[in-house]
Design a protein around this motif. Structure first.
Motif, mmCIF file in Angstrom:
data_model
loop_
_atom_site.group_PDB
_atom_site.id
_atom_site.type_symbol
_atom_site.label_atom_id
_atom_site.label_comp_id
_atom_site.label_asym_id
_atom_site.label_seq_id
_atom_site.Cartn_x
_atom_site.Cartn_y
_atom_site.Cartn_z
ATOM 1 N N TYR A 1 -36.697 19.547 27.232
ATOM 2 C CA TYR A 1 -36.074 18.240 27.017
ATOM 3 C C TYR A 1 -35.180 17.930 28.216
ATOM 4 O O TYR A 1 -34.116 18.499 28.390
ATOM 5 N N HIS A 2 -35.660 16.999 29.052
ATOM 6 C CA HIS A 2 -34.958 16.663 30.299
ATOM 7 C C HIS A 2 -33.987 15.524 30.069
ATOM 8 O O HIS A 2 -34.338 14.506 29.503
ATOM 9 N N TRP A 3 -32.758 15.715 30.521
ATOM 10 C CA TRP A 3 -31.799 14.612 30.628
ATOM 11 C C TRP A 3 -30.906 14.915 31.813
ATOM 12 O O TRP A 3 -31.018 15.977 32.427
ATOM 13 N N THR B 1 -43.154 16.025 35.106
ATOM 14 C CA THR B 1 -43.597 15.313 36.308
ATOM 15 C C THR B 1 -43.781 13.821 36.040
ATOM 16 O O THR B 1 -43.856 13.386 34.888
ATOM 17 N N THR B 2 -43.877 13.074 37.127
ATOM 18 C CA THR B 2 -44.108 11.625 37.000
ATOM 19 C C THR B 2 -45.409 11.339 36.257
ATOM 20 O O THR B 2 -45.457 10.449 35.395
ATOM 21 N N ASP B 3 -46.445 12.086 36.561
ATOM 22 C CA ASP B 3 -47.733 11.865 35.884
ATOM 23 C C ASP B 3 -47.628 12.128 34.390
ATOM 24 O O ASP B 3 -48.189 11.381 33.566
ATOM 25 N N TYR C 1 -38.428 4.315 26.086
ATOM 26 C CA TYR C 1 -37.129 4.827 26.557
ATOM 27 C C TYR C 1 -37.355 5.995 27.511
ATOM 28 O O TYR C 1 -38.086 6.940 27.190
ATOM 29 N N LEU C 2 -36.714 5.889 28.676
ATOM 30 C CA LEU C 2 -36.903 6.899 29.729
ATOM 31 C C LEU C 2 -35.547 7.385 30.226
ATOM 32 O O LEU C 2 -34.647 6.582 30.484
ATOM 33 N N LYS C 3 -35.434 8.696 30.405
ATOM 34 C CA LYS C 3 -34.224 9.261 31.009
ATOM 35 C C LYS C 3 -34.288 9.074 32.522
ATOM 36 O O LYS C 3 -35.336 9.334 33.155
ATOM 37 N N VAL C 4 -33.165 8.643 33.100
ATOM 38 C CA VAL C 4 -33.011 8.646 34.558
ATOM 39 C C VAL C 4 -31.805 9.531 34.880
ATOM 40 O O VAL C 4 -31.329 10.268 34.026
ATOM 41 N N GLY C 5 -31.356 9.486 36.138
ATOM 42 C CA GLY C 5 -30.289 10.399 36.540
ATOM 43 C C GLY C 5 -30.837 11.736 37.004
ATOM 44 O O GLY C 5 -30.132 12.744 37.004
ATOM 45 N N ARG C 6 -32.124 11.739 37.378
ATOM 46 C CA ARG C 6 -32.763 12.972 37.849
ATOM 47 C C ARG C 6 -32.888 12.979 39.372
ATOM 48 O O ARG C 6 -33.705 13.703 39.926
ATOM 49 N N GLY C 7 -32.105 12.145 40.045
ATOM 50 C CA GLY C 7 -32.189 12.016 41.506
ATOM 51 C C GLY C 7 -32.850 10.693 41.846
ATOM 52 O O GLY C 7 -33.754 10.235 41.138
ATOM 53 N N GLU C 8 -32.402 10.067 42.962
ATOM 54 C CA GLU C 8 -32.853 8.699 43.256
ATOM 55 C C GLU C 8 -34.366 8.603 43.415
ATOM 56 O O GLU C 8 -35.007 7.724 42.835
ATOM 57 N N ASP D 1 -36.085 9.113 40.085
ATOM 58 C CA ASP D 1 -35.834 7.996 39.166
ATOM 59 C C ASP D 1 -36.708 6.787 39.524
ATOM 60 O O ASP D 1 -37.292 6.147 38.644
ATOM 61 N N LEU D 2 -36.781 6.463 40.812
ATOM 62 C CA LEU D 2 -37.574 5.301 41.224
ATOM 63 C C LEU D 2 -39.060 5.538 40.977
ATOM 64 O O LEU D 2 -39.779 4.669 40.483
ATOM 65 N N ARG D 3 -39.502 6.738 41.299
ATOM 66 C CA ARG D 3 -40.922 7.087 41.108
ATOM 67 C C ARG D 3 -41.277 7.073 39.611
ATOM 68 O O ARG D 3 -42.280 6.476 39.210
ATOM 69 N N ASN D 4 -40.432 7.714 38.792
ATOM 70 C CA ASN D 4 -40.721 7.802 37.350
ATOM 71 C C ASN D 4 -40.685 6.426 36.693
ATOM 72 O O ASN D 4 -41.544 6.089 35.868
ATOM 73 N N THR D 5 -39.674 5.634 37.057
ATOM 74 C CA THR D 5 -39.525 4.319 36.423
ATOM 75 C C THR D 5 -40.678 3.398 36.808
ATOM 76 O O THR D 5 -41.211 2.669 35.963
ATOM 77 N N ALA D 6 -41.071 3.446 38.067
ATOM 78 C CA ALA D 6 -42.205 2.610 38.509
ATOM 79 C C ALA D 6 -43.471 2.996 37.750
ATOM 80 O O ALA D 6 -44.222 2.132 37.275
#
Ligand SMILES: [Mg+2]
Length: 375
Positions: free
Chosen positions: A19-21, A141-143, A161-168, A171-176
């Motif tokens: 569980y990543h946060w 991973t992003t995938d 709902y997505l956790k961010v705060g995992r590094g810029e 975060d940008l890669r995962n959110t996109a």
């Protein structure tokens, strides 16, 4: 009807996948099962949120139990408010709330069973036929995140709902990737206190391109001023989560206009009654509330569902957590959302049927390694 005894059992709830946060990675959550017995044979079920090791929570519950035994079950407000001022609880309201909420939950369960009515009816009655829950994206991973988000959108969740705060970069890669996977569904991002004011303003400016529904708790929990500064600078709605525990915190957030949404659990507020008070303060300020989830089982999710049914100023996309566990502690009710929704509960009390085998396994897992479970 009087309280005859309070049984406490520390449990480890294993997550299906890490569980990543922003704070860390968890492999299991610690809770304490609270079972309150009455002198006429009713049993109420509750769950206190704990941390590893959970002995402190057990000891606190047993300390309170000694004072509750022999008291009327119906005096919930008096008993819980009194307990909140006991010993060290007076100095640590947040810790007290996590302990006491599980006990209070069990008392409401007894009241409902005694009355023959579901708890939401005792708390004012349902104002809606269902509570809407978000699809909580899981993955390392992003995938993996994108695949899970695609599945949740296909399952009909309106809010993802997505956790961010995992590094810029992450975060940008995962959110996109998640935005691309869910089309025009609502996307909620939670930074869990990861950013300073400057970092939050920078990150939200970049993440704004993915049209988030809101950004949750961008700044450290201790500063309402920091969140307000971010809110006044960015053009994206801001939700307060870790900055808000008590009804007094809600008042302060609303007074300072520091957030657009309050994310709150009964454990943080200090019980179902306290959650109701907090929600009412937010409602008076025109601010909606969203159910929050710690690492908990279906016991807490069920209690929160009763709150969701009776809370007027509730958002869509509330949080539940039991689906992330290897196995839940309850056999009923079925709290699996259908197209993101869980309907009315009609059984007396919380309506929970414990899965005793699952409880035994969770107790064994706890005893096996009490310090297990995060990195
Ligand atoms: Mg949050």
């Amino acid at each position: 009807m009087k309280i005859a005894g309070i049984k406490t059992t520390p449990l480890a709830l294993a997550f299906k996948e890490p569980y990543h946060w922003a704070g860390r990675v968890d492999y299991a959550a610690a809770v304490v099962l609270v079972e309150v017995e009455t002198d006429d044979g009713l049993t109420g079920i509750g769950e206190s949120v704990a941390a590893f090791p959970a002995e402190g929570t057990v000891a606190a519950l047993q300390g309170v139990a000694a004072l509750f035994v022999g008291e009327p079950v119906f005096d919930i407000e008096r008993l819980i408010t009194g307990a909140r001022h006991l010993g060290s609880f007076n100095h640590t309201p947040w810790s007290a709330n996590f302990v006491l909420a599980g006990l209070e939950m069990a008392l409401w369960d007894i009241l409902g069973k005694a009355a023959g009515w579901p708890v939401h009816r005792l708390l004012g009655g349902a104002v809606r036929d269902f509570v809407d829950y978000f699809g909580f994206v899981q993955g390392d991973t992003t995938d993996e995140l994108a695949d899970d988000a695609r599945d949740l959108a296909a399952a009909g969740y309106d809010v993802i709902y997505l956790k961010v705060g995992r590094g810029e970069a992450a975060d940008l890669r995962n959110t996109a990737a998640v935005r691309a996977a869910i089309g025009d569904r609502r996307l909620r991002l939670d930074a869990n206190c990861a950013w300073s004011v400057a970092e939050a303003i920078h990150m939200i400016a970049r993440l704004g391109a993915f049209e988030p529904d809101w950004i949750e708790q961008p700044t450290p929990l201790s500063s309402i001023a920091a969140m307000r500064q971010v809110k006044e600078t960015v053009g994206v709605p801001i939700a307060a989560d870790q900055a808000v525990f008590t009804p007094a915190d809600v008042y302060e957030i609303c007074r300072q206009r520091a957030a657009d949404v309050i994310v709150l659990s009964p454990h943080e507020a200090g019980g179902l009654l306290a959650f109701g008070k907090a929600a009412a303060i937010a409602e008076a300020a025109g601010v909606p509330v969203c159910l929050h989830g710690q690492g908990v089982s279906g016991i807490t999710d069920c209690a929160q569902h009763h709150l969701g049914l009776r809370t007027a100023n509730l958002t869509a996309g509330n949080q539940i957590m039991h689906q992330l566990l290897v196995e839940d502690l309850i056999a009923a009710p079925d709290l699996t959302p259908v197209r993101g929704r869980v309907g009315l509960l009609e059984k007396p009390g919380l309506g929970i049927e414990l899965d005793r085998d699952a409880v035994r396994r969770a107790a064994e897992l706890y005893e096996k390694d009490k310090r297990y479970h995060h990195s």
